[in-house]
Write a protein that holds these residues in place. Structure first.
Motif, PDB file in Angstrom:
ATOM      1  N   GLU A   1      26.965  51.138  34.377  1.00  0.00           N
ATOM      2  CA  GLU A   1      26.067  50.039  34.739  1.00  0.00           C
ATOM      3  C   GLU A   1      26.856  48.848  35.303  1.00  0.00           C
ATOM      4  N   PRO A   2      26.243  48.134  36.240  1.00  0.00           N
ATOM      5  CA  PRO A   2      26.901  46.935  36.774  1.00  0.00           C
ATOM      6  C   PRO A   2      26.802  45.768  35.783  1.00  0.00           C
ATOM      7  N   ASP A   3      27.501  45.908  34.691  1.00  0.00           N
ATOM      8  CA  ASP A   3      27.440  44.940  33.601  1.00  0.00           C
ATOM      9  C   ASP A   3      28.871  44.549  33.231  1.00  0.00           C
ATOM     10  N   PRO A   4      29.216  43.267  33.395  1.00  0.00           N
ATOM     11  CA  PRO A   4      30.602  42.846  33.133  1.00  0.00           C
ATOM     12  C   PRO A   4      31.103  43.248  31.740  1.00  0.00           C
ATOM     13  N   GLU A   5      30.205  43.220  30.759  1.00  0.00           N
ATOM     14  CA  GLU A   5      30.657  43.567  29.401  1.00  0.00           C
ATOM     15  C   GLU A   5      31.110  45.012  29.296  1.00  0.00           C
ATOM     16  N   LYS A   6      30.557  45.857  30.143  1.00  0.00           N
ATOM     17  CA  LYS A   6      30.981  47.264  30.139  1.00  0.00           C
ATOM     18  C   LYS A   6      32.163  47.486  31.067  1.00  0.00           C
ATOM     19  N   LEU A   7      32.266  46.634  32.068  1.00  0.00           N
ATOM     20  CA  LEU A   7      33.293  46.858  33.088  1.00  0.00           C
ATOM     21  C   LEU A   7      34.649  46.262  32.713  1.00  0.00           C
ATOM     22  N   VAL A   8      34.632  45.108  32.103  1.00  0.00           N
ATOM     23  CA  VAL A   8      35.913  44.455  31.786  1.00  0.00           C
ATOM     24  C   VAL A   8      36.818  45.364  30.928  1.00  0.00           C
ATOM     25  N   PRO A   9      36.261  46.052  29.921  1.00  0.00           N
ATOM     26  CA  PRO A   9      37.151  46.935  29.137  1.00  0.00           C
ATOM     27  C   PRO A   9      37.751  48.083  29.954  1.00  0.00           C
ATOM     28  N   LEU A  10      37.200  48.332  31.130  1.00  0.00           N
ATOM     29  CA  LEU A  10      37.725  49.427  31.955  1.00  0.00           C
ATOM     30  C   LEU A  10      38.908  49.011  32.826  1.00  0.00           C
ATOM     31  N   LEU A  11      39.162  47.708  32.896  1.00  0.00           N
ATOM     32  CA  LEU A  11      40.278  47.251  33.730  1.00  0.00           C
ATOM     33  C   LEU A  11      41.577  47.891  33.253  1.00  0.00           C
ATOM     34  N   GLY A  12      42.317  48.444  34.185  1.00  0.00           N
ATOM     35  CA  GLY A  12      43.566  49.124  33.842  1.00  0.00           C
ATOM     36  C   GLY A  12      43.381  50.535  33.320  1.00  0.00           C
ATOM     37  N   LYS A  13      42.117  50.971  33.210  1.00  0.00           N
ATOM     38  CA  LYS A  13      41.844  52.320  32.700  1.00  0.00           C
ATOM     39  C   LYS A  13      41.686  53.319  33.845  1.00  0.00           C
TER      40      LYS A  13
ATOM     41  N   PHE B   1      37.224  44.377  39.942  1.00  0.00           N
ATOM     42  CA  PHE B   1      35.887  44.737  40.397  1.00  0.00           C
ATOM     43  C   PHE B   1      35.076  43.471  40.626  1.00  0.00           C
ATOM     44  N   THR B   2      33.991  43.606  41.354  1.00  0.00           N
ATOM     45  CA  THR B   2      33.015  42.537  41.452  1.00  0.00           C
ATOM     46  C   THR B   2      31.639  43.172  41.544  1.00  0.00           C
TER      47      THR B   2
END
Ligand SMILES: [Zn+2]
Length: 149
Positions: A110-122, A75-76
């Protein structure tokens, strides 16, 4: 195929924003992405396809319907865009289990890396929403993905 054209005069229609998003006529049916699968090698593509980029076969494709779910590949967070497009938004690539990937926007988070990174691969699931109206007043419908429960 059934044709149910009883009361259509100048009713507002729903138009998909891309040709590989199908909006079924029946409200009971969910929108879905569709594409082509190469009969020779099995490669999957979004939308119609004339030739296979993997094996170079020409014209021999089965239509496939992609499922709702995929996995978030990357994501970006986009902070600057064209006038009229709300920022920030999340641009993403979602891997589809049928064998391809789709570029999309991610919603429901939310467009927040801290919330998004854990979603990688999910798992993420597709949904649709109206993004604007076209000149004839029809609703333009886009697809997005959001975290799946
Ligand atoms: Zn092929």
């Amino acid at each position: 195929m059934t044709q149910a054209s009883e009361t259509e005069t100048k009713e507002k229609q729903q138009k998909p924003i891309v040709n590989y998003l199908k909006l079924p006529d029946s409200p009971d049916e969910k929108p879905y992405l569709w594409g082509s699968r190469c009969k020779a090698c099995g490669a999957a593509y979004l939308g119609p396809r004339l030739a296979c980029a993997r094996c170079f076969a020409v014209g021999d494709f089965d239509e496939i319907r992609f499922g709702d779910e995929g996995t978030l590949k990357t994501f970006t967070i986009v902070h600057q865009s064209a006038p009229g497009i709300e920022v920030p938004f999340i641009a993403a690539i979602v891997d589809l289990p049928e064998g391809t990937a789709v570029r999309c926007n991610l919603g429901g988070i939310e467009p927040d890396p801290e919330k998004l990174v854990p979603l990688l691969g999910k798992k993420v699931e597709m949904y649709t929403e109206k993004v604007r109206e076209d000149r004839e007043g029809n609703d333009v419908i886009a697809f997005k993905y959001r975290p799946a429960n």
